[in-house]
Enzyme design. Sequence first.
Site, PDB file in Angstrom:
ATOM      1  N   LYS A 229       1.214   9.821  -5.426  1.00 60.53           N
ATOM      2  CA  LYS A 229      -0.159   9.331  -5.306  1.00 60.53           C
ATOM      3  C   LYS A 229      -1.186  10.433  -5.599  1.00 60.53           C
ATOM      4  O   LYS A 229      -0.925  11.602  -5.379  1.00 60.53           O
ATOM      5  CB  LYS A 229      -0.371   8.786  -3.884  1.00 60.53           C
ATOM      6  CG  LYS A 229      -1.760   8.233  -3.594  1.00 60.53           C
ATOM      7  CD  LYS A 229      -1.863   7.743  -2.163  1.00 60.53           C
ATOM      8  CE  LYS A 229      -3.257   7.275  -1.810  1.00 60.53           C
ATOM      9  NZ  LYS A 229      -3.357   6.784  -0.415  1.00 60.53           N
TER      10      LYS A 229
ATOM     11  N   ARG B 290      -7.260  -1.718  -6.963  1.00 61.25           N
ATOM     12  CA  ARG B 290      -7.708  -3.013  -6.447  1.00 61.25           C
ATOM     13  C   ARG B 290      -8.858  -3.571  -7.277  1.00 61.25           C
ATOM     14  O   ARG B 290      -8.949  -4.782  -7.497  1.00 61.25           O
ATOM     15  CB  ARG B 290      -8.098  -2.859  -4.976  1.00 61.25           C
ATOM     16  CG  ARG B 290      -6.907  -2.560  -4.091  1.00 61.25           C
ATOM     17  CD  ARG B 290      -7.272  -1.992  -2.720  1.00 61.25           C
ATOM     18  NE  ARG B 290      -6.097  -1.404  -2.116  1.00 61.25           N
ATOM     19  CZ  ARG B 290      -5.212  -2.071  -1.364  1.00 61.25           C
ATOM     20  NH1 ARG B 290      -5.417  -3.346  -1.077  1.00 61.25           N
ATOM     21  NH2 ARG B 290      -4.147  -1.462  -0.884  1.00 61.25           N
TER      22      ARG B 290
ATOM     23  N   CYS C 122      -5.872   3.783  -4.242  1.00 59.99           N
ATOM     24  CA  CYS C 122      -5.902   2.362  -3.900  1.00 59.99           C
ATOM     25  C   CYS C 122      -7.069   1.563  -4.470  1.00 59.99           C
ATOM     26  O   CYS C 122      -6.867   0.604  -5.222  1.00 59.99           O
ATOM     27  CB  CYS C 122      -5.825   2.180  -2.390  1.00 59.99           C
ATOM     28  SG  CYS C 122      -6.861   3.328  -1.467  1.00 59.99           S
TER      29      CYS C 122
ATOM     30  N   ASP D 221       0.841  -1.199   0.000  1.00 62.27           N
ATOM     31  CA  ASP D 221       0.000   0.000   0.000  1.00 62.27           C
ATOM     32  C   ASP D 221       0.876   1.249   0.000  1.00 62.27           C
ATOM     33  O   ASP D 221       1.673   1.464   0.917  1.00 62.27           O
ATOM     34  CB  ASP D 221      -0.896  -0.019   1.249  1.00 62.27           C
ATOM     35  CG  ASP D 221      -2.114   0.866   1.111  1.00 62.27           C
ATOM     36  OD1 ASP D 221      -2.042   1.861   0.365  1.00 62.27           O
ATOM     37  OD2 ASP D 221      -3.140   0.577   1.747  1.00 62.27           O
ATOM     38  N   ASP D 222       0.727   2.062  -1.040  1.00 58.79           N
ATOM     39  CA  ASP D 222       1.408   3.361  -1.130  1.00 58.79           C
ATOM     40  C   ASP D 222       2.932   3.249  -1.217  1.00 58.79           C
ATOM     41  O   ASP D 222       3.646   4.167  -0.791  1.00 58.79           O
ATOM     42  CB  ASP D 222       1.036   4.257   0.067  1.00 58.79           C
ATOM     43  CG  ASP D 222      -0.412   4.704   0.041  1.00 58.79           C
ATOM     44  OD1 ASP D 222      -1.123   4.397  -0.927  1.00 58.79           O
ATOM     45  OD2 ASP D 222      -0.840   5.372   1.014  1.00 58.79           O
TER      46      ASP D 222
ATOM     47  N   HIS E 179       0.611   2.666   4.207  1.00 63.99           N
ATOM     48  CA  HIS E 179      -0.430   3.694   4.256  1.00 63.99           C
ATOM     49  C   HIS E 179      -0.331   4.463   5.575  1.00 63.99           C
ATOM     50  O   HIS E 179       0.101   3.924   6.590  1.00 63.99           O
ATOM     51  CB  HIS E 179      -1.803   3.024   4.135  1.00 63.99           C
ATOM     52  CG  HIS E 179      -2.925   3.962   3.821  1.00 63.99           C
ATOM     53  ND1 HIS E 179      -3.491   4.791   4.769  1.00 63.99           N
ATOM     54  CD2 HIS E 179      -3.596   4.199   2.663  1.00 63.99           C
ATOM     55  CE1 HIS E 179      -4.458   5.498   4.205  1.00 63.99           C
ATOM     56  NE2 HIS E 179      -4.548   5.164   2.926  1.00 63.99           N
TER      57      HIS E 179
ATOM     58  N   LYS F 177      -6.371  -5.354   3.626  1.00 63.65           N
ATOM     59  CA  LYS F 177      -7.206  -4.275   3.090  1.00 63.65           C
ATOM     60  C   LYS F 177      -8.006  -4.734   1.876  1.00 63.65           C
ATOM     61  O   LYS F 177      -7.455  -5.286   0.924  1.00 63.65           O
ATOM     62  CB  LYS F 177      -6.302  -3.094   2.727  1.00 63.65           C
ATOM     63  CG  LYS F 177      -7.031  -1.893   2.145  1.00 63.65           C
ATOM     64  CD  LYS F 177      -6.055  -0.749   1.987  1.00 63.65           C
ATOM     65  CE  LYS F 177      -6.601   0.357   1.126  1.00 63.65           C
ATOM     66  NZ  LYS F 177      -5.660   1.491   1.013  1.00 63.65           N
TER      67      LYS F 177
ATOM     68  N   ASP G 107      -0.181  -0.542  -4.883  1.00 67.10           N
ATOM     69  CA  ASP G 107      -1.460  -0.102  -5.443  1.00 67.10           C
ATOM     70  C   ASP G 107      -1.399   1.287  -6.066  1.00 67.10           C
ATOM     71  O   ASP G 107      -2.280   1.663  -6.832  1.00 67.10           O
ATOM     72  CB  ASP G 107      -2.572  -0.175  -4.392  1.00 67.10           C
ATOM     73  CG  ASP G 107      -2.314   0.716  -3.170  1.00 67.10           C
ATOM     74  OD1 ASP G 107      -1.204   1.262  -3.041  1.00 67.10           O
ATOM     75  OD2 ASP G 107      -3.231   0.848  -2.335  1.00 67.10           O
ATOM     76  N   ASN G 108      -0.389   2.069  -5.752  1.00 66.78           N
ATOM     77  CA  ASN G 108      -0.196   3.405  -6.339  1.00 66.78           C
ATOM     78  C   ASN G 108       1.131   3.940  -5.825  1.00 66.78           C
ATOM     79  O   ASN G 108       1.835   3.253  -5.074  1.00 66.78           O
ATOM     80  CB  ASN G 108      -1.335   4.362  -5.968  1.00 66.78           C
ATOM     81  CG  ASN G 108      -1.734   4.338  -4.509  1.00 66.78           C
ATOM     82  OD1 ASN G 108      -2.823   3.863  -4.174  1.00 66.78           O
ATOM     83  ND2 ASN G 108      -0.871   4.805  -3.617  1.00 66.78           N
TER      84      ASN G 108
ATOM     85  N   HIS H 144     -11.336  -2.619   0.822  1.00 70.69           N
ATOM     86  CA  HIS H 144     -11.665  -1.265   0.364  1.00 70.69           C
ATOM     87  C   HIS H 144     -12.464  -1.244  -0.937  1.00 70.69           C
ATOM     88  O   HIS H 144     -12.358  -0.319  -1.733  1.00 70.69           O
ATOM     89  CB  HIS H 144     -10.380  -0.441   0.202  1.00 70.69           C
ATOM     90  CG  HIS H 144     -10.636   1.043   0.228  1.00 70.69           C
ATOM     91  ND1 HIS H 144      -9.817   1.952  -0.421  1.00 70.69           N
ATOM     92  CD2 HIS H 144     -11.615   1.790   0.817  1.00 70.69           C
ATOM     93  CE1 HIS H 144     -10.265   3.177  -0.219  1.00 70.69           C
ATOM     94  NE2 HIS H 144     -11.369   3.107   0.527  1.00 70.69           N
TER      95      HIS H 144
END
Length: 586
Positions: A382, A74, A70, A32-33, A223, A132, A328-329, A134
């Site tokens: 991001k 996903r 994110c 994540d991130d 994150h 996660k 994810d980004n 989301h």
Amino acid sequence: MKRAFLLAAVALASGASAAEQKRPNIVILLADDWGFSDVGSFGSEIRTPNIDALAKAGVRFSNFHVAGTCSPTRAMLQTGVSNHRAGLGNMPETIPPEHVGKPGYDTVLNNRVVTLASLFRDGGYRTYLTGKWHLGRTPDKLPTARGYDHAFSLGDAGADNFEQRPIEGLYETADWTEDGKPATLPKDYYSSRFVVDKMIDYIDRGRSGGQPFFASINFLANHIPVQAPDAYIAGYRAAYRGGWTAIRTARRDKAAALGIIPADTPMVTMASTRDWNALPPEERAAQARAMAAYGGMAEAADAEIGRLIAHLKATGDYANTVFVFLSDNGAEPTDPMATFLSALNSRVHYDLAPDSQGRRGSLTAIGPGWASAAVAPLRGYKFSATEGGLRVPLIMAWPGNPAMKAGTIAGRFAYVTDIAPTLLALARVPGHGGSYRGRPVEPMTGANLWPMLSGATDSVHPADQAIGYELSGNAAVFRGDYKLVKNLPPTGTGEWHLYDIARDPGETRDLAGTMPTLFKALQADYATFAKRDQVLPMPAGYTAEAQINRNGFNKSVRPKLLNALAVLLALGALVMGAVWWRRRRA
């Protein structure tokens, strides 16, 4: 016929017939991130030996792209369908009220798409998810309603990493569920350790059936809030004292030496990147500590990946498992202290002492300076459609398959929607072809990456294929080595630019003036994409960061203020009533 040929080719490439070869397990490791150069084998100073070992056993994709935030990524990863068609034209945290409920702006994974988990389960796989999600919080949108046999999942964008606590000011509670029911985290919870522990438990509990497994592990790292065990933070105590510009340059140089980017790749300096040497000494120390927490959090996640790999080796599953690692980004630039209300919220709910950064109870974020270093050598981060927002590390490995060109780098364009058809092909699981259980669904749009993984070709996307993208008004079209891109303020001006992202991944040389024909053609390609996916224009003055604060205030803070106001009014009424009664009695 083409799909059948590809399925057979994957099996035959390793010297076995489709009938003879045991189907592989699948493990998705979604960070994540993480920025483009946050992995050691992509240029980082952060220690990621276990991810790097997967890179050595597999293929690194150095020109791989996702969405700028994110849940749109996903959605595409889970379905092989563009984010707008999957329902994630925007996230619940960033959507303006004008777009709510419009086609493609469901803010959850809609019912017009089919997940990989559904297809893998139909194909005889056990399907598990941890971490996660989301993609929806209601029972019909949770993982177990979308194809997963078992899932311990977080419905929110993020949460605390040490306790069952939401991101204060954004959510009321941390929305953890297991198999569709509210769940309680263990007392010794740490996010990266827990999502791996739970996945190992799921895999081992289902082992007796003899079926292969499809496992999606979704880390909260890195994150906001950035948090890590003390021992990992301590390992980076001195690593970032030289500042973000020095790290950005060092990463660019290492990535070039590794062959990830062209030698002498130029870089821009973002307007949001302050002069490190002009900062007061105490602020430099605090900023270095924040990045030390970030490095520690990434290394802690890598260690848990190593623990999973060791377990799969001990159980004999490792060699015949396909591993997919990606982010994810790009890195998160948000500074929780940047506005009055967010700073007030942070001071009320968190320990902001410099020495507490990254620890339990803290709210740590790296901000735009370090985010720019984390995506080195790229522009932006991001939320935006810059390369720093969309280009992330991807590693795919199948250790027991000699047909995969281990240790190589795939440098041509690839997209997140390519992963779903690739995994289905490797597992010899049929796709849906646009129809699922008697109803029409959105067809997958990605390409099978196996020819790149096996070294048969350097690209799976035709040079004239245009791939459109949009999120929060930031948009792009990819065609061959070229990218048309526009970003709204504060990252951009809302105007279109043209870059050769193969030779200029840092987006430093705008080719719009020197290649006017291509520039116009790609704008026409974008108009076609935007019409097809029903992309809406953004309201005037919109920014994703500001909308997060507004939506979080309206969802979490405003109800508390209204409740407090109601209590105050009630108390006031009681006081006034008591005064009136006493006066009347007198």
